[in-house]
Design a protein around this motif. Structure first.
Motif, mmCIF file in Angstrom:
data_model
loop_
_atom_site.group_PDB
_atom_site.id
_atom_site.type_symbol
_atom_site.label_atom_id
_atom_site.label_comp_id
_atom_site.label_asym_id
_atom_site.label_seq_id
_atom_site.Cartn_x
_atom_site.Cartn_y
_atom_site.Cartn_z
ATOM 1 N N THR A 13 0.846 -1.203 0.000
ATOM 2 C CA THR A 13 0.000 0.000 0.000
ATOM 3 C C THR A 13 0.876 1.246 0.000
ATOM 4 O OG1 THR A 13 -1.695 -1.157 1.266
ATOM 5 C CG2 THR A 13 -1.779 1.258 1.279
ATOM 6 N N LEU A 14 0.479 2.263 -0.749
ATOM 7 C CA LEU A 14 1.219 3.525 -0.724
ATOM 8 C C LEU A 14 1.261 4.068 0.697
ATOM 9 C CD1 LEU A 14 -0.146 5.358 -3.901
ATOM 10 C CD2 LEU A 14 2.067 4.218 -3.627
ATOM 11 N N ILE A 15 2.430 4.517 1.108
ATOM 12 C CA ILE A 15 2.605 4.978 2.479
ATOM 13 C C ILE A 15 1.727 6.194 2.790
ATOM 14 C CG2 ILE A 15 4.546 6.586 2.116
ATOM 15 C CD1 ILE A 15 4.195 3.927 4.916
ATOM 16 N N THR A 16 1.399 6.962 1.764
ATOM 17 C CA THR A 16 0.540 8.129 1.964
ATOM 18 C C THR A 16 -0.850 7.757 2.454
ATOM 19 O OG1 THR A 16 -0.073 8.060 -0.367
ATOM 20 C CG2 THR A 16 1.749 9.490 0.238
ATOM 21 N N LYS A 17 -1.233 6.494 2.276
ATOM 22 C CA LYS A 17 -2.577 6.052 2.655
ATOM 23 C C LYS A 17 -2.647 5.532 4.094
ATOM 24 C CE LYS A 17 -4.143 6.787 -1.525
ATOM 25 N NZ LYS A 17 -5.083 7.908 -1.825
ATOM 26 N N VAL A 18 -1.506 5.477 4.781
ATOM 27 C CA VAL A 18 -1.534 4.986 6.157
ATOM 28 C C VAL A 18 -1.072 6.049 7.155
ATOM 29 C CG1 VAL A 18 -1.114 2.626 5.404
ATOM 30 C CG2 VAL A 18 0.818 4.030 6.144
ATOM 31 N N ASN A 21 10.919 -1.126 0.245
ATOM 32 C CA ASN A 21 11.718 -0.145 0.980
ATOM 33 C C ASN A 21 12.486 0.793 0.068
ATOM 34 O OD1 ASN A 21 10.943 -1.405 3.355
ATOM 35 N ND2 ASN A 21 12.795 -2.642 3.507
ATOM 36 N N CYS A 22 12.895 0.296 -1.070
ATOM 37 C CA CYS A 22 13.807 1.024 -1.946
ATOM 38 C C CYS A 22 13.129 1.685 -3.137
ATOM 39 C CB CYS A 22 14.897 0.084 -2.451
ATOM 40 S SG CYS A 22 15.826 -0.718 -1.125
ATOM 41 N N ARG A 23 11.843 1.509 -3.258
ATOM 42 C CA ARG A 23 11.148 2.107 -4.393
ATOM 43 C C ARG A 23 11.124 3.618 -4.296
ATOM 44 N NH1 ARG A 23 5.909 -1.939 -4.330
ATOM 45 N NH2 ARG A 23 7.064 -3.843 -4.829
ATOM 46 N N ILE A 24 10.897 4.238 -5.435
ATOM 47 C CA ILE A 24 10.771 5.690 -5.463
ATOM 48 C C ILE A 24 9.391 6.046 -4.913
ATOM 49 C CG2 ILE A 24 10.850 7.763 -6.883
ATOM 50 C CD1 ILE A 24 13.462 6.108 -6.645
ATOM 51 N N LEU A 25 9.366 6.929 -3.942
ATOM 52 C CA LEU A 25 8.124 7.294 -3.269
ATOM 53 C C LEU A 25 7.182 7.981 -4.248
ATOM 54 C CD1 LEU A 25 6.896 7.401 -0.323
ATOM 55 C CD2 LEU A 25 7.653 9.777 -0.313
ATOM 56 N N LYS A 26 5.913 7.570 -4.200
ATOM 57 C CA LYS A 26 4.903 8.210 -5.054
ATOM 58 C C LYS A 26 3.828 8.807 -4.189
ATOM 59 C CE LYS A 26 5.649 5.089 -8.965
ATOM 60 N NZ LYS A 26 5.041 4.111 -9.881
#
Length: 395
Positions: free
Chosen positions: A105-110, A390-395
């Motif tokens: 899940t996108l971190i922005t959603k938690v 962990n290493c993905r580019i944040l969206k």
């Protein structure tokens, strides 16, 4: 840690020339090479501990610069702040982060989701609170430039920063409080408690730790000596009324609960910690060790002490965690250090002695840097499909 973060970088075969970025402030590496000032009141053992901390912080600083340089020079000018774990751990609780990672899940959603979104599937939730936070953090560069010019960071600056965290919307906080942008909580004799304890043993242990924390703040000269504990202390454990519904009736019981300090002392405590921060900045800008009340302090000690003290004061109705970590990042990044793995510390920044909190902070930062080294190893393989969460580019 038996293996330093710099050693980890050597083992990974990733040592590079350190960033040539000029600093206007004495970082941990520079301070570790300077003679100690006269006037400190530390024992030989305490001095040795201080010097060891400076060396560890220097190693962390060098690793941070190496990782930043490698990313920027070898992977299309990739910034650390674009990597999911590094950015998310500025504030997202580790447990929430791991849940997001496992569910992809996108971190922005938690991140501190709106109360009205709790019943929605994660992908449908709003990211407005995360967006507010990002907007607020954009103020950091201006604050840092002001500090490095020797102009300090003031309470007026703090209130503007607080307003900046609520620019996109009137968000609902975790408890749907009105954030009262830029205003300290109203002074009252009847402050609300944060949480109550579930047993006498739990409350007793909390009292012990709170007493130790308050004693250290007093010894450092960060709090007053009026004889009124409610005014002088930053944290309190008190007996409180609690209402519980039983068989559709309110049952009143007395419980031990933890409070921040008296709201009528909030401005006094905030003024105190800001004086501390600015005196420390002023000394570092003059290429001096940071000395306060006879005690030598490292950059990380100053930053995390200020953050921990401030979050205990809790001067605003909402946004205290954000502003406390803004203060921390202002200090850490001014010394060219990583912003701090705050999400690993959030559940410990109240009921933990500062000695333990500092050690946890250093360990968390070192682990985060090692995680970024692992990300570089993944990038080197040039296989986007194999890059983990962990290493993905944040969206």
């Amino acid at each position: 840690m038996k293996t330093s973060v710099t050693a980890s970088l050597v083992l990974a075969g990733l040592i590079s020339v350190l960033s040539s970025q000029a600093l206007a402030i004495s970082d941990a590496c520079a301070l570790s090479q300077k003679a100690l000032p006269q006037g400190h009141k530390m024992t030989a053992e305490q001095v040795k501990t201080y010097q060891t901390k400076l060396e560890k912080e220097c190693a962390l600083t060098k690793t941070y610069r190496d990782v930043r340089s490698i990313l920027n020079n070898n992977f299309g000018h990739l910034s650390l702040d674009k990597i999911t774990e590094y950015q998310a751990m500025r504030f997202v609780v580790r447990a929430d982060y791991e849940r997001a990672r496992q569910s992809n899940t996108l971190i922005t959603k938690v991140y501190q989701i709106k109360r009205s979104d709790y019943s929605l599937p994660e992908e449908q939730r709003s990211s407005v609170i995360w967006d507010n936070w990002e907007a607020g953090m954009k103020q950091l560069q201006g604050s840092r430039e002001k500090v490095l010019r020797g102009q300090g960071f003031t309470v007026d600056d703090l209130t503007k920063v607080h307003i900046g965290f609520f620019t996109l919307s009137k968000e609902e906080g975790d408890d749907a409080w009105n954030p009262q942008e830029g205003l300290f909580k109203q002074e009252t004799e009847n402050d609300n408690y944060w949480w109550n304890f579930n047993s006498a043993a739990e409350a007793s242990e909390a009292k012990r730790i709170v007493n130790e924390i308050n004693a250290e703040y007093k010894e450092l000269g960060l709090t007053g000596n009026s004889g009124n504990a409610d005014f002088d202390n930053v944290l309190r454990v008190k007996n409180s009324l609690k209402r519980q519904p039983v068989d559709k009736k309110d049952v009143v019981e007395y419980v031990d609960a933890i409070y921040s300090g008296d709201t009528r002392a909030n401005r006094m405590h905030v003024d105190s910690i800001f004086k501390f921060i600015n005196v420390m900045f002023a000394q570092a800008l003059k290429d001096e060790h940071m000395l306060w009340n006879g005690r030598l302090l490292t950059p990380m000690e100053v930053g995390y002490l200020a953050q921990k003290f401030y979050v205990g004061v809790h001067p605003f109705a909402e946004g205290n965690g954000r502003t406390s970590r803004y203060i921390l990042e202002l200090f850490m990044t001014s010394f060219d250090m990583p912003h701090g793995s705050s999400g690993d510390l959030m559940s410990n920044d109240v009921l933990m002695t500062f000695k333990d909190y500092y050690e946890l902070a250093y360990t968390s930062n070192a682990k985060l840097m090692n995680s970024m080294i692992e990300c570089i190893n993944q990038y080197k393989k040039n296989n986007p499909a194999a890059i983990d969460y962990n290493c993905r580019i944040l969206k």
